[in-house]
Design a protein around this motif. Structure first.
Motif, PDB file in Angstrom:
ATOM      1  N   ALA B 164       5.155   0.175   5.142  1.00  0.00           N
ATOM      2  CA  ALA B 164       5.929  -0.542   4.083  1.00  0.00           C
ATOM      3  C   ALA B 164       6.988  -1.170   4.749  1.00  0.00           C
ATOM      4  O   ALA B 164       7.290  -2.281   4.055  1.00  0.00           O
ATOM      5  CB  ALA B 164       6.443   0.357   3.088  1.00  0.00           C
ATOM      6  N   SER B 165       7.652  -0.705   5.610  1.00  0.00           N
ATOM      7  CA  SER B 165       8.720  -1.713   6.307  1.00  0.00           C
ATOM      8  C   SER B 165       8.229  -2.992   6.916  1.00  0.00           C
ATOM      9  O   SER B 165       8.768  -3.763   7.051  1.00  0.00           O
ATOM     10  CB  SER B 165       9.758  -0.897   7.017  1.00  0.00           C
ATOM     11  OG  SER B 165       9.647   0.473   6.680  1.00  0.00           O
ATOM     12  N   PHE B 166       7.045  -2.566   7.766  1.00  0.00           N
ATOM     13  CA  PHE B 166       6.577  -3.646   8.513  1.00  0.00           C
ATOM     14  C   PHE B 166       5.789  -4.784   7.233  1.00  0.00           C
ATOM     15  O   PHE B 166       6.389  -6.054   7.267  1.00  0.00           O
ATOM     16  CB  PHE B 166       5.358  -3.140   8.967  1.00  0.00           C
ATOM     17  CG  PHE B 166       4.481  -4.338   9.914  1.00  0.00           C
ATOM     18  CD1 PHE B 166       5.299  -5.195  10.796  1.00  0.00           C
ATOM     19  CD2 PHE B 166       3.217  -4.309  10.013  1.00  0.00           C
ATOM     20  CE1 PHE B 166       4.723  -6.281  11.459  1.00  0.00           C
ATOM     21  CE2 PHE B 166       2.734  -5.280  10.563  1.00  0.00           C
ATOM     22  CZ  PHE B 166       3.376  -6.375  11.466  1.00  0.00           C
ATOM     23  N   ALA B 167       5.409  -4.300   6.195  1.00  0.00           N
ATOM     24  CA  ALA B 167       5.044  -5.311   5.115  1.00  0.00           C
ATOM     25  C   ALA B 167       6.099  -5.927   4.641  1.00  0.00           C
ATOM     26  O   ALA B 167       6.183  -7.214   4.435  1.00  0.00           O
ATOM     27  CB  ALA B 167       4.423  -4.249   4.129  1.00  0.00           C
ATOM     28  N   SER B 168       7.345  -5.224   4.205  1.00  0.00           N
ATOM     29  CA  SER B 168       8.568  -5.936   3.666  1.00  0.00           C
ATOM     30  C   SER B 168       8.968  -6.924   4.542  1.00  0.00           C
ATOM     31  O   SER B 168       9.605  -7.874   4.203  1.00  0.00           O
ATOM     32  CB  SER B 168       9.407  -4.989   3.122  1.00  0.00           C
ATOM     33  OG  SER B 168      10.021  -4.129   4.077  1.00  0.00           O
ATOM     34  N   ALA B 169       8.984  -6.569   5.986  1.00  0.00           N
ATOM     35  CA  ALA B 169       9.445  -7.432   7.078  1.00  0.00           C
ATOM     36  C   ALA B 169       8.712  -9.101   7.111  1.00  0.00           C
ATOM     37  O   ALA B 169       9.290 -10.050   6.873  1.00  0.00           O
ATOM     38  CB  ALA B 169       9.513  -6.931   8.379  1.00  0.00           C
ATOM     39  N   LEU B 206       2.502 -15.390   5.043  1.00  0.00           N
ATOM     40  CA  LEU B 206       3.137 -14.450   5.410  1.00  0.00           C
ATOM     41  C   LEU B 206       3.622 -13.468   4.139  1.00  0.00           C
ATOM     42  O   LEU B 206       3.593 -12.342   4.087  1.00  0.00           O
ATOM     43  CB  LEU B 206       4.433 -14.782   6.047  1.00  0.00           C
ATOM     44  CG  LEU B 206       4.421 -15.169   7.513  1.00  0.00           C
ATOM     45  CD1 LEU B 206       5.601 -15.926   7.967  1.00  0.00           C
ATOM     46  CD2 LEU B 206       4.105 -13.899   8.278  1.00  0.00           C
ATOM     47  N   PHE B 207       3.763 -14.254   3.158  1.00  0.00           N
ATOM     48  CA  PHE B 207       4.144 -13.676   1.812  1.00  0.00           C
ATOM     49  C   PHE B 207       3.057 -12.709   1.224  1.00  0.00           C
ATOM     50  O   PHE B 207       3.374 -11.672   0.709  1.00  0.00           O
ATOM     51  CB  PHE B 207       4.623 -14.750   0.816  1.00  0.00           C
ATOM     52  CG  PHE B 207       5.394 -14.242  -0.496  1.00  0.00           C
ATOM     53  CD1 PHE B 207       6.696 -13.915  -0.496  1.00  0.00           C
ATOM     54  CD2 PHE B 207       4.569 -14.043  -1.641  1.00  0.00           C
ATOM     55  CE1 PHE B 207       7.132 -13.279  -1.788  1.00  0.00           C
ATOM     56  CE2 PHE B 207       4.917 -13.463  -2.589  1.00  0.00           C
ATOM     57  CZ  PHE B 207       6.493 -13.372  -2.947  1.00  0.00           C
ATOM     58  N   PHE B 208       1.961 -13.582   0.961  1.00  0.00           N
ATOM     59  CA  PHE B 208       0.926 -13.111   0.677  1.00  0.00           C
ATOM     60  C   PHE B 208       0.460 -11.712   1.434  1.00  0.00           C
ATOM     61  O   PHE B 208      -0.028 -10.656   0.820  1.00  0.00           O
ATOM     62  CB  PHE B 208      -0.330 -13.710   0.347  1.00  0.00           C
ATOM     63  CG  PHE B 208      -1.643 -13.245  -0.303  1.00  0.00           C
ATOM     64  CD1 PHE B 208      -1.082 -13.089  -1.670  1.00  0.00           C
ATOM     65  CD2 PHE B 208      -2.715 -12.817   0.236  1.00  0.00           C
ATOM     66  CE1 PHE B 208      -2.515 -12.551  -2.472  1.00  0.00           C
ATOM     67  CE2 PHE B 208      -3.842 -12.167  -0.464  1.00  0.00           C
ATOM     68  CZ  PHE B 208      -3.481 -12.306  -1.830  1.00  0.00           C
ATOM     69  N   THR B 209       0.542 -11.483   2.699  1.00  0.00           N
ATOM     70  CA  THR B 209       0.286 -10.411   3.674  1.00  0.00           C
ATOM     71  C   THR B 209       1.198  -9.452   3.293  1.00  0.00           C
ATOM     72  O   THR B 209       0.781  -8.151   3.280  1.00  0.00           O
ATOM     73  CB  THR B 209       0.771 -10.646   5.045  1.00  0.00           C
ATOM     74  OG1 THR B 209      -0.129 -12.097   5.463  1.00  0.00           O
ATOM     75  CG2 THR B 209       0.059  -9.801   6.205  1.00  0.00           C
ATOM     76  N   GLY B 210       2.530  -9.492   2.912  1.00  0.00           N
ATOM     77  CA  GLY B 210       3.249  -8.494   2.318  1.00  0.00           C
ATOM     78  C   GLY B 210       2.678  -7.633   1.377  1.00  0.00           C
ATOM     79  O   GLY B 210       2.749  -6.521   1.107  1.00  0.00           O
ATOM     80  N   LEU B 211       2.351  -8.834   0.249  1.00  0.00           N
ATOM     81  CA  LEU B 211       1.881  -8.057  -1.153  1.00  0.00           C
ATOM     82  C   LEU B 211       0.578  -7.324  -0.614  1.00  0.00           C
ATOM     83  O   LEU B 211       0.044  -6.365  -1.102  1.00  0.00           O
ATOM     84  CB  LEU B 211       1.572  -9.170  -1.878  1.00  0.00           C
ATOM     85  CG  LEU B 211       2.817  -9.853  -2.549  1.00  0.00           C
ATOM     86  CD1 LEU B 211       2.414 -10.919  -3.651  1.00  0.00           C
ATOM     87  CD2 LEU B 211       3.845  -8.884  -3.136  1.00  0.00           C
ATOM     88  N   ALA B 212      -0.220  -7.990   0.324  1.00  0.00           N
ATOM     89  CA  ALA B 212      -1.765  -7.372   0.575  1.00  0.00           C
ATOM     90  C   ALA B 212      -1.372  -5.865   0.985  1.00  0.00           C
ATOM     91  O   ALA B 212      -2.388  -5.306   0.865  1.00  0.00           O
ATOM     92  CB  ALA B 212      -2.370  -8.119   1.381  1.00  0.00           C
ATOM     93  N   PHE B 213      -0.395  -5.951   1.852  1.00  0.00           N
ATOM     94  CA  PHE B 213      -0.063  -4.415   2.714  1.00  0.00           C
ATOM     95  C   PHE B 213      -0.094  -3.470   1.545  1.00  0.00           C
ATOM     96  O   PHE B 213      -0.404  -2.415   1.482  1.00  0.00           O
ATOM     97  CB  PHE B 213       1.219  -4.392   3.287  1.00  0.00           C
ATOM     98  CG  PHE B 213       0.919  -4.561   4.843  1.00  0.00           C
ATOM     99  CD1 PHE B 213       0.453  -3.345   5.448  1.00  0.00           C
ATOM    100  CD2 PHE B 213       1.046  -5.457   5.648  1.00  0.00           C
ATOM    101  CE1 PHE B 213       0.386  -3.081   6.907  1.00  0.00           C
ATOM    102  CE2 PHE B 213       0.858  -5.397   7.132  1.00  0.00           C
ATOM    103  CZ  PHE B 213       0.457  -4.229   7.550  1.00  0.00           C
ATOM    104  N   LYS B 214       0.807  -3.811   0.326  1.00  0.00           N
ATOM    105  CA  LYS B 214       1.091  -2.866  -0.693  1.00  0.00           C
ATOM    106  C   LYS B 214      -0.221  -2.487  -1.388  1.00  0.00           C
ATOM    107  O   LYS B 214      -0.263  -1.389  -1.934  1.00  0.00           O
ATOM    108  CB  LYS B 214       2.049  -3.332  -1.675  1.00  0.00           C
ATOM    109  CG  LYS B 214       3.566  -3.996  -0.907  1.00  0.00           C
ATOM    110  CD  LYS B 214       4.469  -2.974  -0.615  1.00  0.00           C
ATOM    111  CE  LYS B 214       5.603  -3.443   0.250  1.00  0.00           C
ATOM    112  NZ  LYS B 214       6.507  -2.515   0.436  1.00  0.00           N
ATOM    113  N   ILE B 215      -1.161  -3.533  -1.814  1.00  0.00           N
ATOM    114  CA  ILE B 215      -2.075  -3.130  -2.483  1.00  0.00           C
ATOM    115  C   ILE B 215      -3.439  -2.608  -1.569  1.00  0.00           C
ATOM    116  O   ILE B 215      -4.691  -2.589  -2.072  1.00  0.00           O
ATOM    117  CB  ILE B 215      -2.553  -4.133  -3.538  1.00  0.00           C
ATOM    118  CG1 ILE B 215      -2.576  -5.586  -2.754  1.00  0.00           C
ATOM    119  CG2 ILE B 215      -1.808  -3.872  -4.612  1.00  0.00           C
ATOM    120  CD1 ILE B 215      -2.966  -6.667  -3.919  1.00  0.00           C
TER     121      ILE B 215
END
Lengths: 105, 474
Positions: B164-169, B206-215
């Motif tokens: 989660a932290s990697f995703a939010s970074a 980059l932004f979408f990667t962060g969201l993609a991690f969460k789902i």
């Protein structure tokens, strides 16, 4: 003649820091080191925010506010992560990630 | 004066209800009041139900409070769906929580996470969105660690917080580039100033990667199976239903409104990701032995199918996604409810352990059957109609061949869902699990879930209602 520090210089610095963080996250075996790498990534983003604010949009303080919030959230994240690491330490008596692989494909 | 304050607070009605619950629980904790577990669960569930109903109370719609927060009818409905799913999960957790010492903390963390999701859905500003996102993920990491005696649980929590932290970074790097290219962090300004150039595309990726991690879209899904397996079943259910639904609702807003100008770019990206997700999810689900791991890969595949709807037109697409999430809540919670009950009473989580389950627990077997049929998309259940609307929305785009390929993958998913059904209804072998006493709240939640799986499919007015809500949002 003194050269000015431009936005490009700062962006180079922050990008370098970010990818050092990514590299550390992927290669380090120690949990605390992983946590430090994550902090490095978050802080490189902070440099970005402040630099954009200062150089491109100095009339509003959006970037600076964002930077303050990121620092606060990062602290909360680190606190939770360290609590979990301490809990894991009680089982393993060490904080190496290679001991944390009970579940696998 | 009184009227002025009321006017100011009404848009936040659902958030305030949750905040109230959090503060009551914290204060009770501080003053050392030891409440009966059963009593705590009852009033907390009641409060959740009030939060659900508050979403249908048609006051306080506002477009933009202080350029930070908005409450549209669609937002309010989405929040109600999340709160209702949490209510069902809380009912199903009855057996597990009844003897848990830390029940108060459990609810404080659960509600904080839900509050974060509410903030995230209503945000009209990247700063508020980011804070909401973190508020929803950090408590989840603690919840994943709630089997305090199990090492697996801590392991799951650690994997979750690192992912989660990697995703939010990554997400934050994307946000900082967006800020750099658009000059503002408000959604409307970004939508107005964003133009297609390499810099903004990088920011978006980059932004979408962060969201993609969460789902957990493939290739960012690697944490999913481990976290699902290690966490307590209740938390797994929350992760796979509520947490995913919230991020999906948010990404609807982002893709269709904020990044509207980048549409050709994100169409290609979503198409590639959805194909990868469906194929990988299917292949890995085929070989799972642990029920929770199986559900993890099943949920990855479902996310792939949901992404199909994003390729379509904005109103039909978001209506299909929201409708499918309603169906998904009911069908997934049918399955997770049974797994939670079995895990809490016998501690068994393997698919093999469910051999001959029908002989000893016919009611639970039927609930499981209905849930799995709905997930597989077999006609009388709502899952079929959910998938139908997803594919219909996607078919309005130009990627007809690829969507046909994705639809063919439904057949593969049918195989592994039915494999579980075969195990449950196996006649020859002796049953492993003894008859289980079903407590009243859990039974009640099963009836709601089963009714939901049938009614949301048969009642066409539900889709029409969601469509009308979505039409007001764009």
């Amino acid at each position: 003649m003194m050269q000015q520090i431009t936005l490009q210089h700062i962006l180079l610095l922050s990008t370098a820091l970010f990818f050092i963080g990514v590299f550390g996250l992927l290669t380090r075996r120690n949990m605390i080191a992983i946590l430090m790498s994550i902090e490095l990534m978050l802080n490189s983003v902070n440099i970005n925010f402040v630099a954009f604010n200062k150089y491109l949009y100095p009339e509003k303080l959006d970037g600076v506010f964002f930077f303050l919030f990121v620092i606060t959230v990062a602290a909360a994240e680190a606190a939770v992560a360290i609590a979990i690491i301490i809990h894991l330490y009680r089982y393993n008596k060490q904080i190496d990630v290679s001991e944390t692989e009970e579940m696998r494909y | 004066m009184m009227h002025y304050y009321l006017h100011l607070l009404l848009p936040f009605k659902q958030e305030l209800l949750l905040l109230m619950a959090i503060f009551i629980l914290l204060l009770l904790q501080i003053f050392g009041k030891k409440l009966q577990q059963e009593w705590t669960m009852q009033w907390v569930n009641l409060l959740l139900l009030i939060t659900v109903l508050a979403g249908f109370w048609q006051v306080g719609y506002s477009t933009d409070v202080n350029a930070m927060f908005q409450l549209s009818p669609l937002n309010a409905f989405e929040k109600s769906v999340l709160a209702f799913a949490t209510y069902l999960i809380s009912l199903q957790a009855y057996n597990w929580l009844l003897h848990h010492e830390q029940i108060m903390e459990f609810y404080v963390l659960l509600f904080s996470s839900l509050l974060g999701m509410f903030c995230m859905i209503s945000a009209t500003n990247l700063l508020f969105f980011y804070v909401g996102l973190e508020l929803s993920t950090i408590p989840l990491a603690i919840l994943a660690n709630f089997h305090l005696q199990k090492k697996q649980s801590s392991e799951a929590a650690f994997k979750f917080i690192v992912a989660a932290s990697f995703a939010s970074a990554l997400l934050l790097l994307g946000i900082s580039f967006l800020y750099g290219s658009a000059g503002s962090i408000g959604f409307t300004e970004i939508a107005a100033h964003l133009i297609v150039n390499p810099f903004s595309i990088l920011a978006f990726v980059l932004f979408f990667t962060g969201l993609a991690f969460k789902i957990s879209i493939v290739p960012f899904h690697l944490w999913t199976a481990d976290v699902y397996q290690g966490s307590p079943v209740t938390v797994t259910a929350f992760l796979s239903v509520v947490s995913k639904a919230s991020v999906l609702f948010v990404s609807l807003n982002f893709l269709f409104s904020v990044f509207h100008s980048l549409e050709p770019v994100w169409h290609t990206m979503v198409l590639i990701l959805l194909l990868l997700t469906i194929v990988t999810g299917n292949l890995f689900a085929l070989r799972q032995q642990n029920f929770k791991r199986f559900m993890a890969f099943s949920s990855i595949t479902q996310i792939g199918f949901i992404l199909i709807a994003l390729l379509g037109q904005n109103i039909a697409g978001s209506a299909a996604v929201v409708y499918f999430m309603v169906v998904y809540v009911f069908s997934n919670l049918c399955v997770f409810g049974v797994i939670a009950l079995v895990a809490a009473t016998t501690g068994k989580e393997k698919i093999e352990d469910f051999k001959g389950f029908y002989q000893t627990n016919p009611f639970l077997a039927w609930v499981l059957l209905l849930g799995l049929f709905s997930l597989a998309g077999i006609p009388p259940t709502a899952g079929f109609f959910g998938k139908f609307f997803l594919l219909l929305s996607g078919a309005q785009s130009n990627y007809f061949g690829w969507i046909t390929f994705a639809a063919l993958n439904l057949v593969v998913s049918l195989y592994y869902y039915l494999r579980v059904v075969v195990v449950i209804f196996h006649r020859e072998s002796a049953a492993v699990i003894a008859p289980i006493q079903i407590p009243k709240p859990v039974q009640f939640s099963f009836f709601i879930c089963m009714a939901g799986v049938i009614i949301t499919g048969v009642g066409s007015w539900i889709y029409t209602y969601i469509y009308s809500l979505a039409a007001t949002a764009f």
